[in-house]
Design a protein around this motif. Sequence first.
Motif, PDB file in Angstrom:
ATOM      1  N   THR A 110       0.980  -1.105  -0.094  1.00 36.39           N
ATOM      2  CA  THR A 110       0.091  -0.048  -0.153  1.00 36.39           C
ATOM      3  C   THR A 110       0.923   1.375  -0.219  1.00 36.39           C
ATOM      4  OG1 THR A 110      -0.184   0.405   2.447  1.00 36.39           O
ATOM      5  CG2 THR A 110      -1.766  -1.262   1.402  1.00 36.39           C
ATOM      6  N   VAL A 111       0.188   2.262   0.047  1.00 34.87           N
ATOM      7  CA  VAL A 111       0.933   3.606   0.001  1.00 34.87           C
ATOM      8  C   VAL A 111       1.661   3.758   1.220  1.00 34.87           C
ATOM      9  CG1 VAL A 111       0.424   6.211  -0.064  1.00 34.87           C
ATOM     10  CG2 VAL A 111      -0.469   4.755  -1.738  1.00 34.87           C
ATOM     11  N   TYR A 112       0.974   3.486   2.447  1.00 34.88           N
ATOM     12  CA  TYR A 112       1.499   3.442   3.668  1.00 34.88           C
ATOM     13  C   TYR A 112       2.710   2.660   3.727  1.00 34.88           C
ATOM     14  CZ  TYR A 112       1.815   3.166   8.636  1.00 34.88           C
ATOM     15  OH  TYR A 112       2.046   3.386  10.151  1.00 34.88           O
ATOM     16  N   GLU A 113       2.786   1.573   3.337  1.00 37.93           N
ATOM     17  CA  GLU A 113       4.024   0.625   3.540  1.00 37.93           C
ATOM     18  C   GLU A 113       4.988   1.020   2.437  1.00 37.93           C
ATOM     19  OE1 GLU A 113       4.427  -1.897   5.200  1.00 37.93           O
ATOM     20  OE2 GLU A 113       2.675  -1.572   6.614  1.00 37.93           O
ATOM     21  N   ASN A 114       4.772   1.639   1.327  1.00 37.56           N
ATOM     22  CA  ASN A 114       5.826   2.041   0.461  1.00 37.56           C
ATOM     23  C   ASN A 114       6.567   3.355   0.953  1.00 37.56           C
ATOM     24  OD1 ASN A 114       6.277   1.221  -2.497  1.00 37.56           O
ATOM     25  ND2 ASN A 114       3.974   0.732  -2.246  1.00 37.56           N
ATOM     26  N   ILE A 115       5.940   4.020   1.743  1.00 35.86           N
ATOM     27  CA  ILE A 115       6.438   5.348   2.546  1.00 35.86           C
ATOM     28  C   ILE A 115       7.069   4.775   3.862  1.00 35.86           C
ATOM     29  CG2 ILE A 115       5.871   7.382   3.698  1.00 35.86           C
ATOM     30  CD1 ILE A 115       3.598   8.021   1.914  1.00 35.86           C
ATOM     31  N   ARG A 116       6.732   3.716   4.223  1.00 33.52           N
ATOM     32  CA  ARG A 116       7.367   3.122   5.692  1.00 33.52           C
ATOM     33  C   ARG A 116       8.479   2.486   5.335  1.00 33.52           C
ATOM     34  NH1 ARG A 116       4.671  -1.665   9.123  1.00 33.52           N
ATOM     35  NH2 ARG A 116       6.316  -1.623  10.838  1.00 33.52           N
ATOM     36  N   PHE A 117       8.861   1.885   3.997  1.00 32.41           N
ATOM     37  CA  PHE A 117       9.683   0.806   3.717  1.00 32.41           C
ATOM     38  C   PHE A 117      11.195   1.421   3.976  1.00 32.41           C
ATOM     39  CE2 PHE A 117      12.685  -1.441   0.868  1.00 32.41           C
ATOM     40  CZ  PHE A 117      12.553  -2.877   1.334  1.00 32.41           C
ATOM     41  N   PRO A 118      11.536   2.681   3.695  1.00 37.15           N
ATOM     42  CA  PRO A 118      12.848   3.121   4.165  1.00 37.15           C
ATOM     43  C   PRO A 118      13.048   2.979   5.639  1.00 37.15           C
ATOM     44  CG  PRO A 118      12.046   4.566   2.240  1.00 37.15           C
ATOM     45  CD  PRO A 118      10.807   3.524   3.122  1.00 37.15           C
ATOM     46  N   LEU A 119      12.090   3.277   6.628  1.00 36.66           N
ATOM     47  CA  LEU A 119      12.230   3.400   7.973  1.00 36.66           C
ATOM     48  C   LEU A 119      12.516   1.826   8.507  1.00 36.66           C
ATOM     49  CD1 LEU A 119       9.439   5.334   8.963  1.00 36.66           C
ATOM     50  CD2 LEU A 119      11.568   6.052   8.480  1.00 36.66           C
ATOM     51  N   LYS A 120      12.036   0.835   7.672  1.00 33.87           N
ATOM     52  CA  LYS A 120      12.202  -0.549   8.000  1.00 33.87           C
ATOM     53  C   LYS A 120      13.722  -0.851   7.791  1.00 33.87           C
ATOM     54  CE  LYS A 120       8.893  -3.324   7.275  1.00 33.87           C
ATOM     55  NZ  LYS A 120       7.780  -4.164   6.295  1.00 33.87           N
TER      56      LYS A 120
END
Length: 349
Positions: free
Chosen positions: A91-101
């Motif tokens: 999702t958009v949320y997970e795409n944006i979150r990915f660099p943090l992970k």
Amino acid sequence: MAQIRLKNVSKRWPNFVGVDNFDLTVADEEFLVLLGPSGCGKTTTMRMIAGLEEVTEGEIWFDDRLVNRLEPKDRDISMVFQSYGLYPNMTVYENIRFPLKVRKVPAAQHHDLVMKAAQAVELSALLDRRPAALSGGQRQRVALGRAIVRQPRVFLMDEPLSNLDAKLRVSTRAQIKNLQHRLKVTTIYVTHDQIEAMTMADRVVVMNKGVIQQVGTPTDIYDRPANTFVASFIGSPAMNLIEGEINGGVFRAPGVQIAGLSNRVSGAVTLGFRAEDASLVSGNGQLSAEVYSMELLGEATMASFRIGDSLVSVKSAKSYRSEIGDTVHAAVPAGICHLFDHQTGVRID
């Protein structure tokens, strides 16, 4: 944030020079645009700053730290590319979150950081969607959100608007400029589109064949181009350039005679002037020629003429009309003209 210094940076391959002796300081929080045609070295320069290309010669500094040998992940940069590079299954949320992970930011901080980034790029209402359900402009905003979520010291953007249609490019470039102003992150932006450069940059670096041609504010390079390459690359239309002779302060070319120019210059020169600085007149003018084409632009009418080997344009009122083949006259005052060396193309002051 970061000041970036490139000290005599070059990139060479056995049979090709990509970037030659690039020397520049990018100020902290500055929005710098690298502008030039395809193959001029602008993307190679950005890739060396990112650590994706090895520097052949020279040094790259982030503040007081030499980064030549640092891996891209250790330079604290975020990149936005022409291709969005989104994960279609996320999702958009997970795409944006990915660099943090990837960078192992504590999970407890993820939600607040993602929501802040999503709000910055106006995607708060689309966080549950996947990329396939988004428009091109929305996908590019997801890529921007992913770049800003971990608050890097430097943004690097490589032609991020090239895949968007004309209307979306206008709105998205305004959003990128506003976003950079609010975030106050040093940004290096690569484009071949001079309109993007003129509307977004604090300073523009015009490049050709791996060499810096001119560095300055958009106003600087528009009003005082350093050479005929810059003059012919900046502006829509580009600056008119006419080859001719100057003697006694009078420039002459077929159908052109302009008095009141510098008495210190004589012989073969290239004269330049902007289409909007000249005007079509009913009586005699400094330029007389047959109309080659007429274009209605909405807010103005553009008349074009053949002067020797050059196509010369003059803007007039939107109500102006003439037919192809008609002989018309244009006023080209000496004060609006620029002179360039006929051989080197360098500006003559």
